[in-house]
Design an enzyme around this catalytic site. Structure first.
Site, PDB file in Angstrom:
ATOM      1  N   HIS A  54       1.338  -1.354   0.442  1.00 16.76           N
ATOM      2  CA  HIS A  54       0.111   0.104  -0.151  1.00 16.76           C
ATOM      3  C   HIS A  54       0.765   1.528   0.398  1.00 16.76           C
ATOM      4  O   HIS A  54       0.964   2.217  -0.960  1.00 16.76           O
ATOM      5  CB  HIS A  54      -1.278  -0.198   1.364  1.00 16.76           C
ATOM      6  N   HIS A  78       4.209   6.204   5.757  1.00 18.82           N
ATOM      7  CA  HIS A  78       2.442   7.341   5.933  1.00 18.82           C
ATOM      8  C   HIS A  78       1.874   6.219   7.307  1.00 18.82           C
ATOM      9  O   HIS A  78       1.353   7.003   7.828  1.00 18.82           O
ATOM     10  CB  HIS A  78       2.090   7.840   5.339  1.00 18.82           C
ATOM     11  N   GLU A  82       0.897   5.061  12.935  1.00 17.12           N
ATOM     12  CA  GLU A  82      -0.325   4.573  13.222  1.00 17.12           C
ATOM     13  C   GLU A  82      -0.224   2.880  13.571  1.00 17.12           C
ATOM     14  O   GLU A  82      -0.835   3.078  14.627  1.00 17.12           O
ATOM     15  CB  GLU A  82      -1.016   5.118  11.754  1.00 17.12           C
ATOM     16  N   ASP A  83       0.358   2.497  12.554  1.00 15.28           N
ATOM     17  CA  ASP A  83       0.119   0.894  12.636  1.00 15.28           C
ATOM     18  C   ASP A  83       0.607   0.265  13.513  1.00 15.28           C
ATOM     19  O   ASP A  83       1.104  -0.885  13.244  1.00 15.28           O
ATOM     20  CB  ASP A  83       0.033   0.823  10.780  1.00 15.28           C
ATOM     21  N   ASP A 145      -3.136   8.603  -0.715  1.00 16.68           N
ATOM     22  CA  ASP A 145      -3.141   7.905  -0.542  1.00 16.68           C
ATOM     23  C   ASP A 145      -4.529   6.894  -0.289  1.00 16.68           C
ATOM     24  O   ASP A 145      -5.090   5.851  -0.363  1.00 16.68           O
ATOM     25  CB  ASP A 145      -2.995   7.913   2.052  1.00 16.68           C
ATOM     26  N   ASP A 264     -22.657  13.081 -28.317  1.00 20.98           N
ATOM     27  CA  ASP A 264     -22.272  13.632 -29.545  1.00 20.98           C
ATOM     28  C   ASP A 264     -21.322  14.718 -29.154  1.00 20.98           C
ATOM     29  O   ASP A 264     -20.410  14.902 -30.001  1.00 20.98           O
ATOM     30  CB  ASP A 264     -23.278  15.140 -30.150  1.00 20.98           C
TER      31      ASP A 264
HETATM   32 MN    MN Z   1      -2.492   4.647   4.395  1.00 20.32          MN
END
Ligand code: MN
Length: 715
Positions: A54, A78, A82-83, A145, A264
């Site tokens: 990711h 990034h 957080e993770d 992201d 068109d």
């Molecule tokens: Mn992310």
């Protein structure tokens, strides 16, 4: 943007190498990847891939807008705060402060507390504002992201898909739009639609597919035709057929347009090297293919608030198909696609990130609006409503008489317009004129309205009633503030505003103006004791801001030279009158028709036929006196017609304008100069071959920076 399923770090390095070949930076990116991939080890995405894919994809998306090394590094990192519980300090130690701040900024954006929808929105917007004011690159990473998350949204349960798609459409896509990053905006919108209204999405996609071959053939034929014409005139160029996004088609359908009308409409984009070539190409195309008058837009002379520049025209192309044509330079195209991020594309911009931040702050009205909203001490509910109404929703664009674009919320009133131009204008307004008609103050403005605000120095300020009339929360707050502030404070604020507006108008940087030396000079010469007092004296009208600025920065005067007159003789018209052979014909001198104009005859008593333009207000419509007339196909003479040129300067610009007109093989019979406030309007009698010729003259004149409007006059 194309996406590939499985990128590796080597792919990323190869792509970055194309625009950033310094091995020092490539090493840094590799090192960052290794760190991030270790942090995410053992984590998997819902789609089943290793988590590191990711951030890697996010970095790849950013390479498409030529992001700098720090941004790529931050993209790779990034999600580690957080993770993976990595501390900001550790990132700073390993990769430097700049990268750490970016990663931290993106992480802060991601952490949003849901409770009520309002609270959630407030939280989100405020974080976006903080992110933008600290470093706009944070927002750009966030957009990339989100784009990758949208591309892989299929892996989530339906309920989550809908929620994320809605948020993307309501917040992220408009954000990308305001930053001018069209590439990302357009893909975000299409993906959101796919999950929010999948039946409609696939229906449009299928219909597009079915008609593709036929449309492609027509586009290719037109493309060849236009290419030949431009090459004949020596204009180096590139032409692309361009696909309309599914979301833009959906939007048009939503506004009541028919499928067939949209399909068109075929589209071409022409890229040339210089601004001048844009107008030349336009002239060449219009000389062959009839344009639809109201569809021509000159966003080069009047860029959109998100910096977009281009010429737009719709013409009757080959086989009677309508073609939407955009003409722009390569640089304009870069800005149209990448907006704020286009600074990255230019190698010579060493401090691209600083430039981007400055541009964000200076140029984007949108950004200014959010910053102002955040500074105003308004309630949370007001704040959300303001952002929704004024910043993210469909805004309307109105013009000042000088052609400046003012962005306003839907249903805005002339009062909102006045306050948006300047608080002082709002506070001294006494009336408004929209498209040449006086309107009441609660009039609802529409897109493209030209609004002139009448002000009076003797105005005692806004009326309390206005609070209930205006649409924008900001305007309302400004009006309320007027009643709570003392008069002195109001004057000081007005004075400061007025001075800074003058500086912006004259393109003088605040820093160059407010130097210690300049301040001392002003205080001494104007015999005042402080900057605040200076503002007060400007605000209460003792000094004008232009006079104050003139004390430090002299205006340049244009030299005056004798003016060359170009007399051309005019003959009686080659006009054919239906059913009559020989008849005396006069061209009416109120509307001065030229070949190409739609015309109508009026039979006078004993003096032949007077020919007027069908739009002339002097034309008497009497059934038995009117007669159909039309231009012969072979008119060669020049005809006199009267035009008005509006300029936003009082400097004498006649010579430059006369040269332009002469170069286009037109002559000037006589001219009148009229001063109107700071503006000058010239009334010129020109000799013109036909409407096409006149359009070329208009295009050339409109290119002059000080020309705000050119129009024909009917006396
Ligand atoms: Mn992310």
């Amino acid at each position: 943007m194309k996406s590939k399923e499985n990128y590796t770090i080597d792919d990323l390095i190869k792509i970055v190498e194309k625009y950033q070949s310094d091995s020092k930076y490539l090493e840094k990116i590799k090192k960052t990847y290794i760190f991030a991939s270790n942090c995410h080890k053992g984590q998997f995405r819902k789609s089943g891939e290793e988590y590191i894919s990711h951030p890697l994809h996010v970095a790849i998306i950013l390479t498409e807008i030529y992001a700098d090394t720090e941004t790529i590094m931050a993209a790779l990192l990034h999600d580690v705060i957080e993770d993976c519980d990595v501390e900001k300090e550790e990132i700073e130690e390993k990769f430097g402060k700049e990268v750490a701040n970016l990663v931290y900024g993106v992480s802060k954006l991601g952490r949003i507390n849901f409770s009520t929808e309002n609270e959630y929105l407030i939280d989100y917007y405020k974080k976006i504002i903080v992110g933008m004011s600290e470093d706009v690159r944070v927002i750009i990473i966030k957009l990339a992201d989100r784009l990758h998350n949208m591309r892989t949204l299929w892996a989530l349960p339906e309920e989550k898909q809908k929620k994320i798609a809605k948020e993307t459409l309501e917040i992220l896509a408009p954000l990308a739009h305001h930053l001018g990053i069209h590439k990302i905006k357009s893909e975000l919108e299409d993906l959101s639609l796919r999950y929010l209204k999948s039946d409609i999405f696939y229906d449009i996609a299928e219909k597009l597919n079915k008609t593709k071959v036929e449309r492609d053939n027509t586009v290719n034929e037109m493309l060849k035709y236009v290419t030949n014409m431009l090459t004949e005139h020596g204009i180096a160029h590139e032409i692309k057929g361009r696909a309309k996004s599914i979301y833009s088609i959906y939007n048009k359908l939503n506004k009541g347009r028919k499928f067939s009308d949209i399909y068109d409409l075929l589209a071409l984009r022409i890229l040339v090297h210089t601004e001048q070539e844009c107008y030349l190409a336009l002239g060449i195309i219009h000389s062959k293919f009839k344009p639809i008058p109201k569809r021509f837009k000159d966003y080069i002379a009047m860029p959109k608030p998100n910096m977009y520049q281009s010429l737009h025209t719709t013409v009757f192309g080959i086989d009677g198909y309508l073609f939407e044509i955009q003409i722009r330079t390569y640089e304009m195209d870069e800005i149209a696609e990448n907006g704020i991020a286009s600074h990255w594309a230019y190698k010579e911009h060493k401090d691209a990130s600083i430039l981007m931040q400055n541009t964000t702050e200076q140029k984007l009205q949108f950004f200014k609006s959010i910053i102002e909203l955040n500074e105003d001490k308004m309630s949370s509910e007001d704040f959300v409503n303001s952002v929704k109404d004024e910043v993210l929703n469909n805004n309307i664009y109105c013009f000042t008489p000088k052609g400046d674009i003012i962005e306003l919320p839907q249903d805005a009133t002339p009062i909102d317009f006045a306050y948006k131009v300047h608080t002082r204008v709002g506070e001294t307004m006494v009336g408004a004129i929209v498209n040449n008609s006086i309107v009441p103050l609660d009039y609802k403005l529409k897109n493209n309205d030209i609004v002139k605000i009448n002000t009076s120095k003797s105005s005692k300020g806004p009326s309390r009633e206005w609070v209930n009339i205006v649409k924008s929360t900001q305007t309302r707050n400004k009006i309320r503030a007027f009643f709570t502030k003392s008069e002195k404070e109001v004057y000081i604020e007005r004075g400061k505003d007025s001075l800074e507006k003058e500086l912006r108008k004259r393109k003088i940087a605040y820093d160059d103006f407010y130097t210690q030396k300049n301040q001392e000079f002003l205080l001494k010469n104007l015999k005042i004791s402080s900057l605040e007092e200076l503002y007060l004296e400007i605000g209460n009208g003792k000094y004008s801001s232009s006079m104050v600025v003139n004390l430090l920065f002299k205006k340049e005067e244009a030299p005056s030279e004798p003016i060359k007159k170009v007399p051309t003789k005019s003959k009686d018209a080659d006009i054919l009158v239906s059913g009559i052979d020989k008849v005396k014909v006069h061209l009416a001198n109120c509307c001065n028709p030229i070949p190409g104009d739609s015309i109508i005859g009026y039979i006078t008593k004993g003096n032949g036929i007077n020919v007027h333009r069908t739009t002339c207000h002097n034309l008497e419509v009497l059934e038995n006196r009117n007669v159909d007339v039309h231009w012969s196909d072979t008119t060669t003479d020049k005809y006199m017609t009267t035009i008005l040129i509006h300029c936003n300067t009082r400097e004498n610009k006649l010579i430059e304008m006369f040269q332009k007109i002469n170069m286009l093989d037109s002559g000037i019979d006589k001219f009148i100069t009229m001063n109107r406030g700071d503006d000058t309007v010239y009334e010129l009698d020109l000799y013109i071959r036909n409407l096409e010729h006149l359009e070329k003259v208009f295009t050339e004149l409109n290119k002059l920076s000080y020309v705000t409007k050119v129009e024909r006059l009917i006396k």
